[in-house]
Design a protein around this motif. Structure first.
Motif, PDB file in Angstrom:
ATOM      1  N   MET A  80     -11.295   0.400   7.028  1.00  0.00           N
ATOM      2  CA  MET A  80     -11.338   1.272   5.872  1.00  0.00           C
ATOM      3  C   MET A  80     -10.230   0.856   4.910  1.00  0.00           C
ATOM      4  SD  MET A  80     -11.526   5.365   6.028  1.00  0.00           S
ATOM      5  CE  MET A  80     -13.189   5.714   5.604  1.00  0.00           C
ATOM      6  N   ARG A  81     -10.524   0.770   3.633  1.00  0.00           N
ATOM      7  CA  ARG A  81      -9.584   0.319   2.614  1.00  0.00           C
ATOM      8  C   ARG A  81      -9.067   1.511   1.820  1.00  0.00           C
ATOM      9  NH1 ARG A  81     -10.068  -4.922   2.033  1.00  0.00           N
ATOM     10  NH2 ARG A  81      -9.726  -5.153  -0.182  1.00  0.00           N
ATOM     11  N   HIS A  82      -7.753   1.471   1.500  1.00  0.00           N
ATOM     12  CA  HIS A  82      -7.119   2.582   0.787  1.00  0.00           C
ATOM     13  C   HIS A  82      -6.208   2.042  -0.320  1.00  0.00           C
ATOM     14  CE1 HIS A  82      -8.367   5.206   4.098  1.00  0.00           C
ATOM     15  NE2 HIS A  82      -7.951   4.238   4.890  1.00  0.00           N
ATOM     16  N   GLU A  83      -6.441   2.466  -1.549  1.00  0.00           N
ATOM     17  CA  GLU A  83      -5.545   2.137  -2.657  1.00  0.00           C
ATOM     18  C   GLU A  83      -4.319   3.029  -2.549  1.00  0.00           C
ATOM     19  OE1 GLU A  83      -7.210   2.390  -6.556  1.00  0.00           O
ATOM     20  OE2 GLU A  83      -8.434   0.604  -6.280  1.00  0.00           O
ATOM     21  N   LEU A  84      -3.125   2.427  -2.681  1.00  0.00           N
ATOM     22  CA  LEU A  84      -1.900   3.195  -2.505  1.00  0.00           C
ATOM     23  C   LEU A  84      -1.170   3.470  -3.823  1.00  0.00           C
ATOM     24  CD1 LEU A  84      -0.478   1.528   0.726  1.00  0.00           C
ATOM     25  CD2 LEU A  84      -1.851   3.607   0.517  1.00  0.00           C
ATOM     26  N   PHE A  85      -0.849   2.413  -4.576  1.00  0.00           N
ATOM     27  CA  PHE A  85      -0.085   2.560  -5.814  1.00  0.00           C
ATOM     28  C   PHE A  85      -0.164   1.255  -6.597  1.00  0.00           C
ATOM     29  CE2 PHE A  85       2.805   1.624  -2.286  1.00  0.00           C
ATOM     30  CZ  PHE A  85       3.369   0.425  -2.697  1.00  0.00           C
ATOM     31  N   PRO A  86       0.215   1.263  -7.883  1.00  0.00           N
ATOM     32  CA  PRO A  86       0.196   0.028  -8.676  1.00  0.00           C
ATOM     33  C   PRO A  86       1.172  -1.016  -8.121  1.00  0.00           C
ATOM     34  CG  PRO A  86       0.307   1.941 -10.116  1.00  0.00           C
ATOM     35  CD  PRO A  86       0.529   2.442  -8.711  1.00  0.00           C
ATOM     36  N   ALA A  87       0.730  -2.258  -8.024  1.00  0.00           N
ATOM     37  CA  ALA A  87       1.556  -3.345  -7.488  1.00  0.00           C
ATOM     38  C   ALA A  87       2.833  -3.534  -8.300  1.00  0.00           C
ATOM     39  CB  ALA A  87       0.747  -4.636  -7.449  1.00  0.00           C
ATOM     40  N   ALA A  88       2.804  -3.240  -9.583  1.00  0.00           N
ATOM     41  CA  ALA A  88       3.981  -3.398 -10.444  1.00  0.00           C
ATOM     42  C   ALA A  88       5.124  -2.476 -10.029  1.00  0.00           C
ATOM     43  CB  ALA A  88       3.604  -3.142 -11.900  1.00  0.00           C
ATOM     44  N   GLU A  89       4.837  -1.441  -9.249  1.00  0.00           N
ATOM     45  CA  GLU A  89       5.865  -0.500  -8.806  1.00  0.00           C
ATOM     46  C   GLU A  89       6.637  -0.997  -7.576  1.00  0.00           C
ATOM     47  OE1 GLU A  89       4.150   3.374  -8.265  1.00  0.00           O
ATOM     48  OE2 GLU A  89       3.482   3.487 -10.349  1.00  0.00           O
ATOM     49  N   LEU A  90       6.289  -2.184  -7.068  1.00  0.00           N
ATOM     50  CA  LEU A  90       6.948  -2.726  -5.880  1.00  0.00           C
ATOM     51  C   LEU A  90       7.569  -4.077  -6.227  1.00  0.00           C
ATOM     52  CD1 LEU A  90       7.413  -2.071  -2.851  1.00  0.00           C
ATOM     53  CD2 LEU A  90       5.429  -3.511  -2.374  1.00  0.00           C
ATOM     54  N   ALA A  91       8.853  -4.060  -6.561  1.00  0.00           N
ATOM     55  CA  ALA A  91       9.554  -5.284  -6.951  1.00  0.00           C
ATOM     56  C   ALA A  91       9.851  -6.149  -5.730  1.00  0.00           C
ATOM     57  CB  ALA A  91      10.864  -4.910  -7.651  1.00  0.00           C
ATOM     58  N   VAL A  92      10.092  -7.417  -5.960  1.00  0.00           N
ATOM     59  CA  VAL A  92      10.501  -8.338  -4.894  1.00  0.00           C
ATOM     60  C   VAL A  92      11.787  -7.815  -4.266  1.00  0.00           C
ATOM     61  CG1 VAL A  92      11.349 -10.669  -4.434  1.00  0.00           C
ATOM     62  CG2 VAL A  92       9.370 -10.332  -5.918  1.00  0.00           C
ATOM     63  N   GLY A  93      11.830  -7.828  -2.934  1.00  0.00           N
ATOM     64  CA  GLY A  93      13.009  -7.372  -2.205  1.00  0.00           C
ATOM     65  C   GLY A  93      13.087  -5.873  -2.018  1.00  0.00           C
ATOM     66  N   THR A  94      11.953  -5.182  -2.168  1.00  0.00           N
ATOM     67  CA  THR A  94      11.940  -3.729  -2.002  1.00  0.00           C
ATOM     68  C   THR A  94      10.817  -3.310  -1.058  1.00  0.00           C
ATOM     69  OG1 THR A  94      10.466  -3.299  -3.901  1.00  0.00           O
ATOM     70  CG2 THR A  94      12.842  -3.368  -4.340  1.00  0.00           C
ATOM     71  N   MET A  95      10.849  -2.040  -0.690  1.00  0.00           N
ATOM     72  CA  MET A  95       9.789  -1.463   0.135  1.00  0.00           C
ATOM     73  C   MET A  95       9.550  -0.036  -0.327  1.00  0.00           C
ATOM     74  SD  MET A  95      11.702  -1.187   3.766  1.00  0.00           S
ATOM     75  CE  MET A  95      13.224  -0.295   3.959  1.00  0.00           C
ATOM     76  N   ARG A  96       8.373   0.471  -0.008  1.00  0.00           N
ATOM     77  CA  ARG A  96       7.994   1.813  -0.452  1.00  0.00           C
ATOM     78  C   ARG A  96       7.067   2.452   0.573  1.00  0.00           C
ATOM     79  NH1 ARG A  96       4.803   3.358  -6.045  1.00  0.00           N
ATOM     80  NH2 ARG A  96       4.284   5.467  -5.414  1.00  0.00           N
ATOM     81  N   GLY A  97       7.325   3.710   0.875  1.00  0.00           N
ATOM     82  CA  GLY A  97       6.462   4.461   1.771  1.00  0.00           C
ATOM     83  C   GLY A  97       5.288   5.067   1.018  1.00  0.00           C
ATOM     84  N   ALA A  98       4.185   5.212   1.715  1.00  0.00           N
ATOM     85  CA  ALA A  98       2.989   5.848   1.162  1.00  0.00           C
ATOM     86  C   ALA A  98       2.209   6.461   2.324  1.00  0.00           C
ATOM     87  CB  ALA A  98       2.130   4.840   0.411  1.00  0.00           C
ATOM     88  N   SER A  99       1.381   7.436   2.014  1.00  0.00           N
ATOM     89  CA  SER A  99       0.576   8.088   3.048  1.00  0.00           C
ATOM     90  C   SER A  99      -0.878   8.166   2.635  1.00  0.00           C
ATOM     91  CB  SER A  99       1.082   9.508   3.323  1.00  0.00           C
ATOM     92  OG  SER A  99       2.368   9.468   3.871  1.00  0.00           O
ATOM     93  N   VAL A 100      -1.745   8.029   3.630  1.00  0.00           N
ATOM     94  CA  VAL A 100      -3.174   8.263   3.461  1.00  0.00           C
ATOM     95  C   VAL A 100      -3.557   9.220   4.570  1.00  0.00           C
ATOM     96  CG1 VAL A 100      -5.473   7.264   3.453  1.00  0.00           C
ATOM     97  CG2 VAL A 100      -3.558   5.968   2.499  1.00  0.00           C
ATOM     98  N   GLY A 101      -3.822  10.454   4.210  1.00  0.00           N
ATOM     99  CA  GLY A 101      -4.078  11.461   5.231  1.00  0.00           C
ATOM    100  C   GLY A 101      -2.857  11.621   6.117  1.00  0.00           C
ATOM    101  N   LYS A 102      -3.042  11.483   7.423  1.00  0.00           N
ATOM    102  CA  LYS A 102      -1.928  11.628   8.367  1.00  0.00           C
ATOM    103  C   LYS A 102      -1.250  10.306   8.709  1.00  0.00           C
ATOM    104  CE  LYS A 102      -3.749  15.763  10.539  1.00  0.00           C
ATOM    105  NZ  LYS A 102      -4.092  16.414  11.800  1.00  0.00           N
ATOM    106  N   ILE A 103      -1.692   9.218   8.100  1.00  0.00           N
ATOM    107  CA  ILE A 103      -1.126   7.896   8.376  1.00  0.00           C
ATOM    108  C   ILE A 103      -0.110   7.544   7.288  1.00  0.00           C
ATOM    109  CG2 ILE A 103      -1.600   5.442   8.681  1.00  0.00           C
ATOM    110  CD1 ILE A 103      -2.857   7.096  10.862  1.00  0.00           C
TER     111      ILE A 103
END
Length: 115
Positions: A1-24
């Motif tokens: 199953m595929r899930h869109e999370l956020f725009p790629a431009a919001e994740l710069a090189v050398g960074t990380m970001r949390g996101a949730s899809v339902g309970k995952i």
């Protein structure tokens, strides 16, 4: 199953970001080399969010006092410092500790994770 999370431009090189899809919950990582990876956003040791931790290059060395940075990136848990390879989810110190990696890509300028 595929899930869109956020725009790629919001994740710069050398960074990380949390996101949730339902309970995952996932942590999406763009390491210092620009590689995109994703892991389950929970440390198996005491269940802290890895996205609250730090993204670093792994330090290696065969002799006491000799160390250098490798090409491998790790995410360090904020609670007790457990480390996980961002590409595989394995703990370099103890391969019995791991977090689940997810397939991740950029499609139509959006970060997409699959499970």
């Amino acid at each position: 199953m595929r899930h869109e999370l956020f725009p790629a431009a919001e994740l710069a090189v050398g960074t990380m970001r949390g996101a949730s899809v339902g309970k995952i919950s996932v942590v999406v990582i763009r390491d210092g080399a620009g590689n995109l990876t994703a892991l389950r956003d929970v440390c198996p040791h005491h269940y802290a969010r890895l996205s609250d931790g730090r993204l670093e290059q792994m330090v290696v060395g065969d002799e006491v006092g000799e160390k250098e940075l490798s090409d491998t990136y790790i995410v360090r848990c904020p609670r007790h410092g457990h480390e996980f390879d961002v590409a595989t989810g394995l703990c370099p110190a103890d391969a019995s500790h791991r977090v689940r990696p997810f397939a991740v890509s950029i499609e139509n300028d959006m970060v997409v994770v699959e499970w």
